[in-house]
Structures are given as C-alpha cells and as structure tokens.
Design an enzyme around this catalytic site. Structure first.
Site, PDB file in Angstrom:
ATOM      1  N   HIS A 193      45.002 -11.663   7.395  1.00 20.59           N
ATOM      2  CA  HIS A 193      44.446 -10.341   7.683  1.00 20.59           C
ATOM      3  C   HIS A 193      44.676  -9.895   9.116  1.00 20.59           C
ATOM      4  O   HIS A 193      44.700  -8.700   9.394  1.00 20.59           O
ATOM      5  CB  HIS A 193      42.983 -10.288   7.255  1.00 20.59           C
ATOM      6  CG  HIS A 193      42.891 -10.259   5.763  1.00 20.59           C
ATOM      7  ND1 HIS A 193      42.742 -11.402   5.016  1.00 20.59           N
ATOM      8  CD2 HIS A 193      43.042  -9.247   4.887  1.00 20.59           C
ATOM      9  CE1 HIS A 193      42.773 -11.078   3.729  1.00 20.59           C
ATOM     10  NE2 HIS A 193      42.959  -9.778   3.627  1.00 20.59           N
ATOM     11  N   ARG A 240      41.312  -0.408   2.450  1.00 20.22           N
ATOM     12  CA  ARG A 240      40.525  -1.651   2.435  1.00 20.22           C
ATOM     13  C   ARG A 240      39.177  -1.372   3.094  1.00 20.22           C
ATOM     14  O   ARG A 240      39.082  -1.335   4.319  1.00 20.22           O
ATOM     15  CB  ARG A 240      41.256  -2.738   3.227  1.00 20.22           C
ATOM     16  CG  ARG A 240      42.541  -3.228   2.593  1.00 20.22           C
ATOM     17  CD  ARG A 240      43.144  -4.335   3.445  1.00 20.22           C
ATOM     18  NE  ARG A 240      44.137  -5.102   2.752  1.00 20.22           N
ATOM     19  CZ  ARG A 240      45.456  -4.905   2.874  1.00 20.22           C
ATOM     20  NH1 ARG A 240      45.916  -3.958   3.663  1.00 20.22           N
ATOM     21  NH2 ARG A 240      46.298  -5.663   2.198  1.00 20.22           N
ATOM     22  N   ARG A 298      39.397   0.789  -2.189  1.00 22.67           N
ATOM     23  CA  ARG A 298      39.179  -0.497  -2.837  1.00 22.67           C
ATOM     24  C   ARG A 298      37.769  -0.944  -2.464  1.00 22.67           C
ATOM     25  O   ARG A 298      37.420  -0.951  -1.280  1.00 22.67           O
ATOM     26  CB  ARG A 298      40.199  -1.504  -2.319  1.00 22.67           C
ATOM     27  CG  ARG A 298      40.251  -2.755  -3.134  1.00 22.67           C
ATOM     28  CD  ARG A 298      39.987  -4.056  -2.483  1.00 22.67           C
ATOM     29  NE  ARG A 298      40.295  -4.318  -1.130  1.00 22.67           N
ATOM     30  CZ  ARG A 298      41.311  -5.101  -0.725  1.00 22.67           C
ATOM     31  NH1 ARG A 298      42.161  -5.602  -1.579  1.00 22.67           N
ATOM     32  NH2 ARG A 298      41.444  -5.376   0.545  1.00 22.67           N
ATOM     33  N   GLU A 311      45.365  -9.134  -9.495  1.00 25.91           N
ATOM     34  CA  GLU A 311      45.621 -10.118  -8.437  1.00 25.91           C
ATOM     35  C   GLU A 311      45.605 -11.545  -8.954  1.00 25.91           C
ATOM     36  O   GLU A 311      45.740 -12.484  -8.176  1.00 25.91           O
ATOM     37  CB  GLU A 311      44.570  -9.978  -7.327  1.00 25.91           C
ATOM     38  CG  GLU A 311      44.488  -8.579  -6.752  1.00 25.91           C
ATOM     39  CD  GLU A 311      43.660  -8.506  -5.493  1.00 25.91           C
ATOM     40  OE1 GLU A 311      44.230  -8.677  -4.409  1.00 25.91           O
ATOM     41  OE2 GLU A 311      42.451  -8.266  -5.594  1.00 25.91           O
ATOM     42  N   ASN A 336      49.821  -9.883  -2.823  1.00 23.05           N
ATOM     43  CA  ASN A 336      49.535 -10.982  -1.888  1.00 23.05           C
ATOM     44  C   ASN A 336      48.733 -12.064  -2.593  1.00 23.05           C
ATOM     45  O   ASN A 336      49.070 -13.244  -2.557  1.00 23.05           O
ATOM     46  CB  ASN A 336      48.709 -10.498  -0.696  1.00 23.05           C
ATOM     47  CG  ASN A 336      49.401  -9.430   0.098  1.00 23.05           C
ATOM     48  OD1 ASN A 336      50.619  -9.331   0.066  1.00 23.05           O
ATOM     49  ND2 ASN A 336      48.637  -8.614   0.805  1.00 23.05           N
ATOM     50  N   ASP A 337      47.646 -11.639  -3.230  1.00 23.41           N
ATOM     51  CA  ASP A 337      46.824 -12.623  -3.934  1.00 23.41           C
ATOM     52  C   ASP A 337      47.519 -13.089  -5.205  1.00 23.41           C
ATOM     53  O   ASP A 337      47.480 -14.269  -5.542  1.00 23.41           O
ATOM     54  CB  ASP A 337      45.445 -12.031  -4.247  1.00 23.41           C
ATOM     55  CG  ASP A 337      44.528 -12.130  -3.043  1.00 23.41           C
ATOM     56  OD1 ASP A 337      44.515 -13.196  -2.413  1.00 23.41           O
ATOM     57  OD2 ASP A 337      43.863 -11.133  -2.700  1.00 23.41           O
ATOM     58  N   ARG A 392      47.599 -18.327   1.003  1.00 24.03           N
ATOM     59  CA  ARG A 392      48.258 -17.359   1.892  1.00 24.03           C
ATOM     60  C   ARG A 392      47.839 -17.527   3.349  1.00 24.03           C
ATOM     61  O   ARG A 392      48.482 -17.012   4.258  1.00 24.03           O
ATOM     62  CB  ARG A 392      48.009 -15.925   1.415  1.00 24.03           C
ATOM     63  CG  ARG A 392      46.553 -15.523   1.409  1.00 24.03           C
ATOM     64  CD  ARG A 392      46.326 -14.225   0.659  1.00 24.03           C
ATOM     65  NE  ARG A 392      46.390 -13.059   1.514  1.00 24.03           N
ATOM     66  CZ  ARG A 392      45.913 -11.868   1.197  1.00 24.03           C
ATOM     67  NH1 ARG A 392      45.345 -11.670   0.021  1.00 24.03           N
ATOM     68  NH2 ARG A 392      45.999 -10.866   2.019  1.00 24.03           N
ATOM     69  N   CYS A 443      50.712  -2.903  -4.172  1.00 24.60           N
ATOM     70  CA  CYS A 443      50.199  -2.667  -2.821  1.00 24.60           C
ATOM     71  C   CYS A 443      50.191  -3.918  -1.945  1.00 24.60           C
ATOM     72  O   CYS A 443      49.636  -3.899  -0.871  1.00 24.60           O
ATOM     73  CB  CYS A 443      48.807  -2.052  -2.862  1.00 24.60           C
ATOM     74  SG  CYS A 443      47.571  -3.130  -3.566  1.00 24.60           S
TER      75      CYS A 443
HETATM   76  C1  PEP Z   1      46.736  -8.138  -2.148  1.00 20.37           C
HETATM   77  O1  PEP Z   1      46.122  -9.168  -2.423  1.00 20.37           O
HETATM   78  O2  PEP Z   1      47.933  -7.979  -2.402  1.00 20.37           O
HETATM   79  C2  PEP Z   1      46.054  -6.990  -1.524  1.00 20.37           C
HETATM   80  C3  PEP Z   1      46.673  -5.864  -1.351  1.00 20.37           C
HETATM   81  O3  PEP Z   1      44.785  -7.191  -1.067  1.00 20.37           O
HETATM   82  P1  PEP Z   1      44.409  -8.025   0.250  1.00 20.37           P
HETATM   83  O4  PEP Z   1      45.671  -8.289   0.983  1.00 20.37           O
HETATM   84  O5  PEP Z   1      43.451  -7.191   1.033  1.00 20.37           O
HETATM   85  O6  PEP Z   1      43.777  -9.240  -0.318  1.00 20.37           O
HETATM   86 MG    MG Z   2      43.973  -9.144  -2.472  1.00 19.26          MG
END
Ligand code: PEP
Ligand code: MG
Length: 764
Positions: A370, A476, A512, A611, A634-635, A645, A682
């Site tokens: 993050h 977010r 979100r 996710e 990402n998740d 991650r 996303c």
């Molecule tokens: C993701 O997981 O791809 C996402 C966009 O959410 P975050 O990165 O905030 O977990």
């Molecule tokens: Mg996520």
C-alpha cells in the site's frame, strides 16, 4: 585484567568534557586532530595516541599523532589487514597487547619511531557501522590494558567518528582522498513500484544524532533519560503485541517478539548504560552500540545474522525516537528530498511535506504494497528492494531515483547526472504528449476501452479531467480511516465522499467500502492476532461480522450522494452469500434513508470485487445479484499463486502473464459478458502497458489504474491492434510456458502490440 587502574579508567567523563571544549575552539583540521591526540594521551595516561583514517584505496593513513615522529603523519600508510592497526580495522574490534612486537600481526614501520613502545591498544572508529579509521594508544611500559581503558577509547572513537566526518576535516586539503564520509558513487537495482524519475538529496529515514549532542553535560541525568526511554520502548512493544494493533508497514508479530526479547536483553542494556556512564549522551550511547552491532553483524555471511541486524537497528531507531527531543531530527525535509528507508507505511508517507518529498527508496517494499499505491496516488516515484542502500547513503548526498527502471544512484558521477537530466526532460515532454490523449481511448482497430482512475485521496481527483480518465473505477475509502486516530464521524466521512463526487462532476465514481484488516490497520478498528492476516478477518468479513462500521459507512455514502447516482462495491467477496448479505444491508440503509426523509441516490449500482479464485468459479451463482464486477487482481493473484503480496521474497515471483492466470482472467470476463454484466480490472496489472494490452485482448473493455499510468496506458491503447493480439493469444492460452511474456515480447508488433508496450514489458 579488569583491576588495572589508569587515569582514563578513573575519569572518562573528564576526557570527554575536554574533548567538547576542544571542539568549540576554531582551528584548522590538522591542528584539531593534533590537539585531540595530545589531549587523549595526556588525559588517559598514554605515551602515544594516534589517529589513522581510511583512504578511498582502503589503506589506513596516519593522520595525527602525539608521541610518534611528526614527519610520519600523512606518510605512513597501512594496507588493509597490515599490522596491528590493519587487523583492528579488518576485524572492526578492539585489540590490545602488552608486547606489540611479539604479536604475529606486527608490522615494523621505522619512520614512526615506535620502537620504545611496547603496550599497544587499537579501537576501530566506526561511523554508521562503517570502519572509517583506527584510534591507537601506546606506552613504553609493558602492561595489560584494562577493559575500562578500551571502553573509554571506544567512547572517544565514537565522538571522533563524527568529528572527522564533519565538514572542516573532510574538506581540508591535507585530508584529501580520505573515506570517512562515503564518497563513492553507488548504483542499486531494485523494483520499480511507482514511476517517474527525480533528482534530489538523500534523507535517511532513521533517526540520527547530531554531532553537537554527543557528549553529556550531566551523566546522571542522561542515565535517567535512557532508563525512561527503555521503559517506554518496552511498554510500547508490549502494547503493540498485546493489543494486536501492529501498525501497517511496521514489523510483523514475530519480529516484535524478537524486539521484546532484545529490549529486555541485559547485555544490550548494560552496553548502553556503560556508554552513558562514560560521558556520552543517551542518544550517542544508542548510536555507539548500534554502530558496533552493525560493524560486527555486517561481516557475517549468514543471512539470519543480517536479519538480526535489521531487528537490532529497528530497535535502536525506536529507542532513539523514544529519546526524541533535541538530538534526533527526522521531520524537517529539505527541498527535493528523496527518503531512503527500510520500509514505510502508507500513513507515514502521507505525513511528509508533499511540496518537498520527491521520491522514496526502500530496502524492502513490493509492487502491490500500500505504500507503493499511496506513492502512485501522490505521483511520487517509489523504488523497492534496494538492499543495503541505507548503509551506503549519507544524509544530504545527491541522489537520482529512477522509478521507471527501479534504479537508485547515490552520489552519481557527472556523466550519469547528465544522462538523467536528459531523460527527465524527455519524460516531461512525453507527459505533455499524453495531454493530447485526453479524449476517449480507442484501439487502432476501433475498440473503445474505458480508462478509469484508482484513487484514495481527495487531492487525486483534482486532475481527473486533465489526466483524461473516464471516471474513478476504484475509490479506496480506507485511506481516510488509516490515517485517523479515531473512527471518522459520519459527517466527516460524508464530507469526504461528497467532495469526491463534487470533484468528479459528471464522471462516475465507484466507492469501495472499507477494506480494513489483514495488512491495513486503522488505529481504532477491531483487530485480532492472526497467524495469516491476508487470509484472515478482513474487508467484507469484518464488515458483515461487525456491521456497525459498514452500516455507518453506507449511510455516509448515501448522504454524500445527495440524490445523485451512487456506485459502490464490496471488497473480498469469497462466497455468494457474502454478496447477498452485503446487499441486504445496503437495501436496509436505503429504506432507512427513505424513512427518515433523506434524499436517496437517483440510481444505485452495487458491485462485487472479485479477489478470490473461488469466486471466479462461483461467479455464475452471484452475477444476478450484482450490477457490475471489478477484478481486484492484486489480491486475486496473491491468492491464485499463494504468494503474499507484502512479502518481498515472493510477491514478484510469479507472472500474471502465465497461461493459467490469463485463463482465469479470461473466464471471469467471459462469464460477465455472457450475463451482460459490466466488468473492469482495477489491480496493478491494469496499469502496466503490456499487461493492459493483454487484458484488452482477453476481452476486457474497462480498466482502472493509478493516475500516473493513465497517460501511458492510453497511449498504448491508441497503438494496439486488439483483434490481432486476441487471435495471437487465443492459440497460446494452453501453452505449457511458465509465462507468455518472453513470447509476447519477441512477437512484438506481429502480435499487434505497439512498440511502447514491448519496451515497458520486460519487468514483471
Ligand atoms: C486489488 O486487490 O487488486 C485491489 C484493487 O484492492 P487493494 O489493492 O486495495 O487490495
Ligand atoms: Mg484487494
């Protein structure tokens, strides 16, 4: 040996006090060092005292002496490991002997005239864990050197290290070529996690004690300060462990447990106390012990020792922060600051002065951490995995941070600077060329692709139009929570959401709902100690089990819409019932608003973040309850590859361009298309030109990404032949290759890719 009493052992504080007086005298560099050696010899009862400093060639040069022949100063040099002095330097440990000539490492230097002196003691002069010289003392009498005497010389060496690194000595002509301040250009290759190239000055994100605050005025008071700080350090570690509220971006539970152990370690504390008793300030004592640990552990080849070094350093830094006050500064940033740190949390990043902060270089960090996401939001380059960078940089060093290729240059040479100045100019030209792409994104073969922005801070929305985004595909909401000590009130939440909608004007915004838990911790949020936070009680799970927080947020969102359309989505849905439960909760809030006579959104669209791999296979069972799907890649990839991650060791180990991952992404798009449900991606993959091209070729028609990537991705889209790439890809999704990346890069334009995508696609 302990019982040997000498003048220095009796009163080391007097020695330091005289050192401080000498430092206040205005004199040239050589005279200052000469006076220091004379004073140390006199106060500590030695016939000889000498200072050897490291040269860039690694040799040690005799730079000042009291007792040896003056003409040997600047003419005697010892190679690394040569003689007793060289041995002290190589081992970075003190050495003493009652009969120097009988020692196997002795090397005879007739020009020094040291024949009459039998007893020898040498201690390393360490600065930031680096060996910058050796301080020696000799006497003609053959005797054992006391532990106390060595301890005193080490304390003196700590102060000397700062004196010799200060401007007037480093810059003096007779000291030319010395290596007391790091001066060599260094280049580190890491991971590029937020783009852009900047030139600036290094700011080490670790407390540093100023040289004027090294020597104590009142040792008793310093000891008390040290004890108070140690107690509050221990209490804060206990608090973090017991409450389970481990700050985001901070150490893990295991590491904290190690800290707790070290913070109660008698050896460590005794060394700190001893240094204070000898006349150092509490801060200087911490720095001295940290230096010695560094010097010792940096020599270890075993990686577990190096890990331990990190832990000890963190602990020392924490202790320095508890001592805070006048001696430790880390808040005021100079202009064009480039922070160099081990790691950094997103909340910390937000606290820096944004006018001055130009870049972040981390020894750890990962692409989807993050901190990287916040850096992108702030449009600040961030480069991670720069192991060892902190040890090689000095505050104020000129640096260049290349967030495009993941490179950090410390003290770059003029030709490197020149090349980068040219690149910075080209990049800003390129940015201007993106401005021309403000209209809708359409591929070369006429496919319209929605390009949206990921955001989490209000300031990011200001450039929405200028950047040419179609809207905000992911807002977010948790950023506001993560930087707040208390739960943001309903009115404060609503105010932020309303400002976001106002700033977006008629462009759509997808909010979100709170994605807390796991690695994202808000100081006030419920939190438990979990063995696997990423697989734990987070996001919608927390929202459904403790509905207060989520309901409150839904209410704020409805209020903020003020009768305008509202789109929101739920993170981490792992089973259809979770989606249904969240939706029911929202419906109740809408009924509540109606009942209370509040305006309700003119149109409500409710989405699901996809996710978890399991949800990809249950998609058909939930798709009728959602208005849209957003793939949180990402998740999704973290769970698909079972690769944390946040964990640098594994976060970039697998490639999303592997046929299996692409197959999964294709399936998701196919199901959504078949059900006429809008779908978007996303995660960070949407932000990389080559990956974005592949997503479009798989059928995705909407992508959402950090603002800095919108220009490059739109540029890519304008040059992409989506159909050609789709055909190319279709026949390769069942390929046994680990990744299609090399094949794609090789096929390049034959596969329908524009050149930029190929150039950008080399890194995972
Ligand atoms: C993701 O997981 O791809 C996402 C966009 O959410 P975050 O990165 O905030 O977990
Ligand atoms: Mg996520």
């Amino acid at each position: 040996m302990d019982d040997v009493k000498t003048p220095s052992a009796r009163d080391p504080r007097r020695l330091l006090k005289r050192m401080r007086e000498l430092m206040a005298v205005q004199e040239n560099a050589q005279a200052r060092l000469d006076h220091l050696t004379a004073m140390i010899a006199q106060e500590a009862g030695w016939d000889v005292c000498s200072i050897y400093l490291a040269r860039q060639s690694n040799a040690l040069e005799l730079c000042a002496t009291f007792g040896l022949k003056p003409e040997s100063v600047h003419s005697v040099r010892l190679q690394p490991g040569e003689g007793l002095v060289g041995l002290v330097a190589r081992r970075a440990r003190p050495l003493s002997t009652s009969n120097a000539r009988a020692h196997p490492a002795f090397s005879y230097k007739p020009e020094t005239g040291e024949e009459p002196f039998n007893t020898f003691v040498g201690v390393p002069i360490l600065r930031g864990g680096r060996m910058v010289g050796v301080l020696t003392a000799q006497t003609s009498q053959e005797r054992q050197v006391g532990v106390d005497e060595i301890e005193t010389l080490q304390t003196v060496a700590m102060v000397l290290a700062e004196i010799v690194a200060s401007g007037d000595i480093v810059e003096a002509e007779e000291m030319a070529g010395l290596d007391v301040r790091q001066s060599r250009p260094e280049r580190f290759q890491g991971g590029a996690y937020s783009g852009g190239v900047v030139q600036g000055v290094a700011v080490l994100f670790e407390p540093h004690v100023e040289s004027t605050r090294l020597i104590a005025e009142d040792s008793g008071a310093e000891e008390e300060r040290l004890d108070t700080a140690i107690n509050s350090l221990r209490a804060s570690i206990d608090e973090m462990l017991d409450s389970g509220r481990i700050p985001f971006g901070g150490p893990t539970r295991d590491v904290l447990q190690a800290y707790r152990m070290f913070a109660h370690d008698r050896g460590w504390m005794e060394r700190l106390r001893e240094a204070v008793r000898r006349g150092l300030t509490a801060e200087a004592a911490v720095e001295r012990v940290r230096n010695e640990n560094r010097a010792r552990l940096m020599k270890a080849s075993d990686p577990t020792f190096r890990e331990r070094l990190h832990d000890l350093e963190d602990l020392a830094n924490r202790l320095l922060r508890h001592l805070e006050g006048d001696g430790v500064h880390m808040s005021d940033l100079p202009d064009n600051a480039i922070i160099i740190a081990r790691n950094i949390g997103p909340a910390e990043l937000l606290e820096f002065d944004r006018e001055k902060l130009k870049g972040i270089a981390l020894e750890e960090g990962s692409a989807s951490s993050h901190a990287a996401i916040v850096a992108k939001a702030l449009r600040i380059p961030l480069v991670g995995r720069l192991e060892g960078a902190l040890d090689r940089a000095e505050n104020g060093d000129p640096v260049i941070l290349d967030g495009e290729f993941g490179i950090l240059h410390i003290r770059p040479q003029p030709d490197v600077v020149e090349t980068y100045e040219e690149r910075i100019r080209l990049l800003s030209e390129r940015r201007l060329s993106y401005a021309e792409l403000r209209g809708p994104a359409v591929t070369k073969d006429g496919v319209r692709v929605g390009v949206h922005m990921n955001a989490g801070l209000l300031i990011e929305l200001m450039g929405l139009d200028e950047i040419g985004a179609d809207g905000v595909g992911l807002f977010r909401t948790e950023f506001q929570f993560m930087v707040s000590e208390t739960l943001p009130r309903l009115s404060a939440q609503a105010a932020v959401y309303k400002s976001v909608l106002d700033a977006a004007g008629d462009k759509p915004v997808v909010f979100r709902t709170l994605d807390l838990g796991g690695d994202k911790v808000a100081p006030f949020a419920p939190s438990t100690k979990e063995p696997n936070p990423a697989l734990g009680w987070r996001a919608i799970r927390m929202g459904l089990d403790r509905p207060g927080l989520l309901r409150y947020q839904m209410r704020a969102l409805i209020q903020a819409a003020e009768g305008r359309p509202l789109q929101l989505m739920f993170p981490m849905i792992a089973a259809p019932w979770e989606m249904r439960a969240a939706r029911e909760m929202l419906d109740r809030e809408i009924r509540h608003a109606k009942h209370a006579g509040h305006p309700i959104p003119s149109e409500l669209k409710v989405g699901m973040m996809l996710e978890t791999p399991g949800m990809a296979w249950a998609l058909e069972h939930v798709i009728d309850t959602v208005d849209f799907v957003s793939v949180g890649a990402n998740d999704l990839m973290q769970y698909f590859f079972a690769a944390d991650r946040q964990n640098t060791r594994v976060s970039d180990r697998y490639d999303v361009l592997s046929p299996s991952a692409l197959d999964l992404l294709k399936r998701i798009n196919d199901v959504c298309v078949a059900h006429d449900t809008p779908v978007s991606v996303c995660g960070e993959v949407a932000a990389k030109p080559l990956e974005a091209a592949v997503l479009i070729a798989l059928g995705y028609r909407s992508l959402s990404m950090a603002s800095g990537s919108i220009g490059p991705v739109k540029k890519l889209i304008s040059g992409l032949d989506a159909e050609k790439l789709g055909t190319w890809l279709a026949s390769r999704l069942e390929s046994p290759a680990d990744s299609l990346r090399p094949l794609l890069l090789e096929a390049g334009e034959d596969a329908g890719l524009p050149r930029e995508a190929v150039e950008n696609g080399r890194a995972i």
